[in-house]
Enzyme design. Structure first.
Site, PDB file in Angstrom:
ATOM      1  N   ASP A 140     -11.555   2.714   3.808  1.00  0.00           N
ATOM      2  CA  ASP A 140     -11.967   1.314   3.759  1.00  0.00           C
ATOM      3  C   ASP A 140     -13.487   1.189   3.611  1.00  0.00           C
ATOM      4  O   ASP A 140     -13.991   0.123   3.254  1.00  0.00           O
ATOM      5  CB  ASP A 140     -11.578   0.602   5.064  1.00  0.00           C
ATOM      6  CG  ASP A 140     -10.329  -0.247   4.931  1.00  0.00           C
ATOM      7  OD1 ASP A 140     -10.080  -0.763   3.831  1.00  0.00           O
ATOM      8  OD2 ASP A 140      -9.622  -0.400   5.940  1.00  0.00           O
ATOM      9  N   LYS A 166       0.840  -1.202   0.000  1.00  0.00           N
ATOM     10  CA  LYS A 166       0.000   0.000   0.000  1.00  0.00           C
ATOM     11  C   LYS A 166       0.869   1.244   0.000  1.00  0.00           C
ATOM     12  O   LYS A 166       0.634   2.182  -0.767  1.00  0.00           O
ATOM     13  CB  LYS A 166      -0.924   0.015   1.227  1.00  0.00           C
ATOM     14  CG  LYS A 166      -2.112  -0.915   1.102  1.00  0.00           C
ATOM     15  CD  LYS A 166      -2.842  -1.063   2.426  1.00  0.00           C
ATOM     16  CE  LYS A 166      -3.823  -2.231   2.342  1.00  0.00           C
ATOM     17  NZ  LYS A 166      -4.300  -2.685   3.637  1.00  0.00           N
ATOM     18  N   GLN A 216      -5.151  -1.431   9.553  1.00  0.00           N
ATOM     19  CA  GLN A 216      -5.043  -2.771   8.987  1.00  0.00           C
ATOM     20  C   GLN A 216      -5.692  -3.800   9.912  1.00  0.00           C
ATOM     21  O   GLN A 216      -5.442  -3.823  11.120  1.00  0.00           O
ATOM     22  CB  GLN A 216      -3.551  -3.112   8.758  1.00  0.00           C
ATOM     23  CG  GLN A 216      -3.294  -4.441   8.093  1.00  0.00           C
ATOM     24  CD  GLN A 216      -3.775  -4.513   6.652  1.00  0.00           C
ATOM     25  OE1 GLN A 216      -3.812  -3.510   5.943  1.00  0.00           O
ATOM     26  NE2 GLN A 216      -4.156  -5.699   6.214  1.00  0.00           N
TER      27      GLN A 216
HETATM   28  N1  GUN Z   1      -7.021  -6.793   5.976  1.00  0.00           N
HETATM   29  C1  GUN Z   1      -7.249  -7.532   4.862  1.00  0.00           C
HETATM   30  N2  GUN Z   1      -7.906  -6.804   3.945  1.00  0.00           N
HETATM   31  C2  GUN Z   1      -8.116  -5.589   4.483  1.00  0.00           C
HETATM   32  C3  GUN Z   1      -8.735  -4.398   4.011  1.00  0.00           C
HETATM   33  O1  GUN Z   1      -9.272  -4.325   2.895  1.00  0.00           O
HETATM   34  N3  GUN Z   1      -8.723  -3.355   4.865  1.00  0.00           N
HETATM   35  C4  GUN Z   1      -8.180  -3.417   6.109  1.00  0.00           C
HETATM   36  N4  GUN Z   1      -8.229  -2.326   6.874  1.00  0.00           N
HETATM   37  N5  GUN Z   1      -7.591  -4.500   6.578  1.00  0.00           N
HETATM   38  C5  GUN Z   1      -7.561  -5.582   5.764  1.00  0.00           C
END
Ligand code: GUN
Length: 297
Positions: free
Chosen positions: A121, A54, A98
């Protein structure tokens, strides 16, 4: 019939390119740099890989990347204080905590402490409600990526029969809401659905988000249907090596479907591309600028 392969990797690269162009214009015309903050608590190896990717793609798109890495034993109070600081930072337009969080932390409480307009998100209860009621929302990245692929394939989704297999808050439920918003006829199926293959065979659009490797085989697919495979499962392959497979059995499903996303290289790359798109959208909204066309729901 052999299905057309929907190239999510190429599509995601195109989305990232469009985001980068918008970002360059924001900088040159308005002196604004969109910023994304990612908060990682603990040392889960898969999460570390996601967060690194990311950060890398955020910088490649010309945005500012902020990373907050906190020890696994961080208290809820300290984590909430970090989120609050990011909420109040005008250089931060998107905040992502996350998941999963260590067990002692309440995920719902933490997610709902993010300012809804910075919740890239789309997990905040306010964004979930806004999506469900047709109001302007931040939309979860993976379903948004699936929607972009489907709109690109069909043009209009109006009147299509869509079956979403899986009812998670992250994928299944928001995917169903997005399809409904585009006037598809939507069924959400799950582990208790009776005669699942028969239900799936009614679908013009079949979205598999169950988290069970290769569960959806060719006999679940209507001839000519479009199959979107959200699953990413690591399984043992030949010679003891591991490999990635989806929730769809690609070999049998692609013999029946009209089009299908592969794993890897299908939905997966779309998730981070849509995270960047959401951060850009959030930045434009924060500054009262027009939203980027084609990059929102
Ligand atoms: N962990 C796995 N996929 C995601 C996601 O799309 N967003 C977040 N915040 N954590 C994750």
């Amino acid at each position: 019939m052999t299905a057309t392969i929907i190239d999510g990797k190429a599509f995601a690269a195109r989305v990232r390119g469009e985001v980068a162009e918008h970002v360059a214009r924001l900088k040159s015309e308005h002196g604004i740099t969109p910023g994304l903050a990612v908060v990682l608590v603990g040392e889960d190896p898969a999460s570390q890989v996601y967060v690194r990717n990311k950060g890398k793609q955020t910088v490649e798109a010309g945005m500012a990347s902020f990373e907050r890495k906190l020890p696994a034993e961080t208290s809820e109070r300290d984590l909430l204080a970090v989120v609050e600081e990011l909420n109040n930072d005008p250089a931060v337009h998107g905040i992502l905590v996350q998941l999963p969080l260590p067990k002692h932390l309440n995920e719902d409480l933490v997610i709902n402490s993010i300012a809804p307009e910075k919740d890239v998100d789309g997990f905040h209860i306010s964004n979930v409600g806004r999506l469900a009621t047709g109001q302007k929302a931040m939309v979860p990245c993976t379903p948004l990526g699936c929607l972009m692929l489907l709109r690109d394939h069909f043009g209009s989704l109006s009147g299509k029969n869509a079956v979403v297999v899986g009812r998670s808050n992250i994928v299944g439920k928001p995917m169903a809401q997005l399809l409904l918003r585009d006037s598809a006829t939507v069924t959400i199926a799950h582990s208790r659905t009776q005669d699942l293959p028969e239900v799936c065979r009614r679908a013009d659009i079949l979205v598999a988000a169950v988290g069970r490797p290769e569960m959806i085989t060719g006999d679940y697919v209507k001839p000519g249907a479009v199959v979107i495979d959200v699953g990413i499962n690591r399984v043992e392959g030949e010679g003891g090596k591991t490999k990635l497979v989806g929730d769809v059995d690609f070999e049998s499903a692609s013999a029946v479907a009209g089009a299908i996303t592969p794993v890897p290289g299908g939905v997966g790359p779309m998730t981070i591309a849509c995270l960047l798109a959401n951060t850009l959208t959030s930045c434009c909204r924060a500054h009262g600028l027009p939203e980027p066309e084609g990059l929102t729901a």
